[in-house]
Design an enzyme around this catalytic site. Structure first.
Site, PDB file in Angstrom:
ATOM      1  N   PHE A  83       0.859  -1.180   0.000  1.00  0.00           N
ATOM      2  CA  PHE A  83       0.000   0.000   0.000  1.00  0.00           C
ATOM      3  C   PHE A  83       0.893   1.226   0.000  1.00  0.00           C
ATOM      4  O   PHE A  83       1.556   1.532   0.990  1.00  0.00           O
ATOM      5  CB  PHE A  83      -0.938   0.051   1.200  1.00  0.00           C
ATOM      6  CG  PHE A  83      -1.864   1.234   1.132  1.00  0.00           C
ATOM      7  CD1 PHE A  83      -2.998   1.189   0.339  1.00  0.00           C
ATOM      8  CD2 PHE A  83      -1.575   2.401   1.804  1.00  0.00           C
ATOM      9  CE1 PHE A  83      -3.829   2.290   0.229  1.00  0.00           C
ATOM     10  CE2 PHE A  83      -2.395   3.514   1.702  1.00  0.00           C
ATOM     11  CZ  PHE A  83      -3.528   3.453   0.916  1.00  0.00           C
ATOM     12  N   ASP A 126       9.490   3.040   1.849  1.00  0.00           N
ATOM     13  CA  ASP A 126       8.271   3.794   2.120  1.00  0.00           C
ATOM     14  C   ASP A 126       8.004   3.697   3.623  1.00  0.00           C
ATOM     15  O   ASP A 126       7.465   2.713   4.122  1.00  0.00           O
ATOM     16  CB  ASP A 126       7.101   3.218   1.325  1.00  0.00           C
ATOM     17  CG  ASP A 126       5.799   3.966   1.563  1.00  0.00           C
ATOM     18  OD1 ASP A 126       5.705   4.700   2.565  1.00  0.00           O
ATOM     19  OD2 ASP A 126       4.856   3.795   0.762  1.00  0.00           O
ATOM     20  N   LYS A 138       2.549  11.443   6.675  1.00  0.00           N
ATOM     21  CA  LYS A 138       1.691  11.261   7.834  1.00  0.00           C
ATOM     22  C   LYS A 138       2.190  11.990   9.079  1.00  0.00           C
ATOM     23  O   LYS A 138       1.913  13.159   9.254  1.00  0.00           O
ATOM     24  CB  LYS A 138       1.452   9.778   8.090  1.00  0.00           C
ATOM     25  CG  LYS A 138       0.655   9.113   6.965  1.00  0.00           C
ATOM     26  CD  LYS A 138       0.084   7.799   7.356  1.00  0.00           C
ATOM     27  CE  LYS A 138      -0.641   7.120   6.189  1.00  0.00           C
ATOM     28  NZ  LYS A 138      -1.823   7.857   5.726  1.00  0.00           N
TER      29      LYS A 138
END
Length: 408
Positions: free
Chosen positions: A145, A230, A259
């Site tokens: 993801f 990531d 984030k």
């Protein structure tokens, strides 16, 4: 205009009426928050064990972050990168140093940072490695993801993320996560990068087998391929280290961050790499109107300062032991498996008892907010400001939900 009753049922109905149904939220309407706790419109309090998918690593409304945001709001919020503002250099310098890299390229969302990494890797492949034009390839992992742009969903194996959004972008090879041999076999002369999550979050907090990330690093070094980590969900203290990949003593060529970098206040993301990688970009080749804006940089600088002390990493490691011990004690009592590191856990519920959605609904009734994924798996990721007492309360709630389901 008619005033709408904003207590929970009415607020939920209004949201259902006026928004696209691209989410399936729990029936909770949050109005206020502080630290690890949120309060709904009816005054009920909940422990937030999702933390904005790690965007709220430092809790809701952390005082240092709120102070930085307020101060910057009174001075300057946006210039665009057509000019340099007085918050930009310090943010980039501190973040580059935190990552141990030469340069930083700030963006806004995690997906934008991943897209940035893809573009940089391709350009590096053509300009530095010598890959023929238009033939660059990036190796990725199953169940990944990395976001939901059209390019990113092109290499997703999740039908919900991918189906009906084609035609898909070429240039990606998908291999099983955790299989270093399959990854090495997929690398060829046209491969410019390997893009991986050091821990796969959306897939259920999947931790790779020992030696996997080190083997990927070795392959990338030997084959002149960039290793892109990531760390959007796994980074910035979540797992007990600044970056999850540190647990394997591996240094990637490029970090992709997001984030928590915005402190739960503004969207902030970035790519960090050395000059021989990020230096391939020239003016006009990539950018963002809001990327690296003054407000984002002011908040992002305070986030980096919080991480520089190491306090939050230490809290995550120590409290993570309590979290994982408590969850592991439930294996065989409604829990089938527990995975994760630090204050991050994937919990496989016995599907004969509950789906993940049902478990989260029942946890919400007991004052704990969590998120399900892939059937009967739930993810727990409390803010790093959570206390031992908070963790004990949440673990008791998980046990109570399981005991209730087992009792029929």
């Amino acid at each position: 205009m008619t005033t709408v009753d904003m207590r929970t049922p009415a607020a939920l109905a209004e949201a259902e009426r006026w928004t696209a149904h691209n989410y399936h939220p729990l029936p909770v309407v949050i109005a206020d928050a502080e630290g690890a706790w949120v309060t709904d419109v009816d005054g009920r309090r909940y422990l937030d064990f999702l933390a904005g998918y790690s965007a709220l690593n430092f809790g809701h409304r952390h005082p240092a972050l709120i102070s930085a945001a307020h101060a910057q709001l009174d001075r300057l919020t946006l210039t665009s990168r057509a000019f340099v503002h007085d918050q930009f250099a310090e943010f980039c310098r501190r973040l580059a140093q935190l990552c141990g890299k030469d340069l930083v390229l700030p963006m806004n969302t995690g997906a934008e940072a991943v897209e940035t990494a893809i573009k940089v890797a391709r350009k590096w492949g053509y300009r530095v490695k010598g890959v023929p034009a238009g033939q660059a390839n990036i190796v990725v992992a199953e169940n990944n993801f990395h976001g939901r742009t059209t390019t990113i969903v092109s290499f997703s194996t999740d039908p919900d993320a991918r189906d009906d959004f084609g035609p898909y972008t070429p240039g990606f090879t998908i291999v099983p996560y955790g299989d270093a041999g399959a990854l090495a076999d997929a690398v060829d002369d046209h491969t410019v990068a390997v893009l991986l999550e050091p821990i796969q979050g959306e897939a259920g907090v999947l931790v790779p087998p020992p030696g996997y990330l080190a083997a990927v690093r070795k392959t990338c070094t030997e084959r002149n391929v960039l290793f892109i980590a990531d760390e959007i969900q796994s980074g910035l203290g979540r797992t007990g280290r600044t970056f999850a990949i540190e647990h394997d003593d591996v240094v990637p060529d490029m970090y992709v961050l997001g984030k928590a970098l915005g402190g739960g206040i503004v969207p902030v993301s970035a790519v960090a790499a050395d000059a021989d990688v990020l230096g391939v970009l020239e003016p006009g080749q990539h950018g963002s109107t809001f990327g690296g804006n003054p407000l984002a940089c002011a908040v992002g600088t305070e986030v980096v300062k919080l991480l520089e002390s190491g306090t939050f990493q230490q809290r995550s490691a120590a409290l993570g032991e309590q979290l994982h011990a408590g969850l592991s004690a439930l294996i065989g009592h409604g829990v089938m498996a527990v995975r994760g590191r630090g204050l991050w856990a994937g919990v496989d519920i016995d599907p004969a008892l509950l789906t993940g959605r049902q478990a989260c609904e029942r946890l919400a009734q007991r004052g704990v907010l969590a998120k399900d994924t892939h059937g009967s798996t739930i993810r727990l990721a409390p803010p790093l400001v959570v206390t031992e007492a908070d963790l004990g309360q949440a673990l008791a709630a998980v046990k109570a939900v399981l005991d209730e389901a087992r009792a029929g």
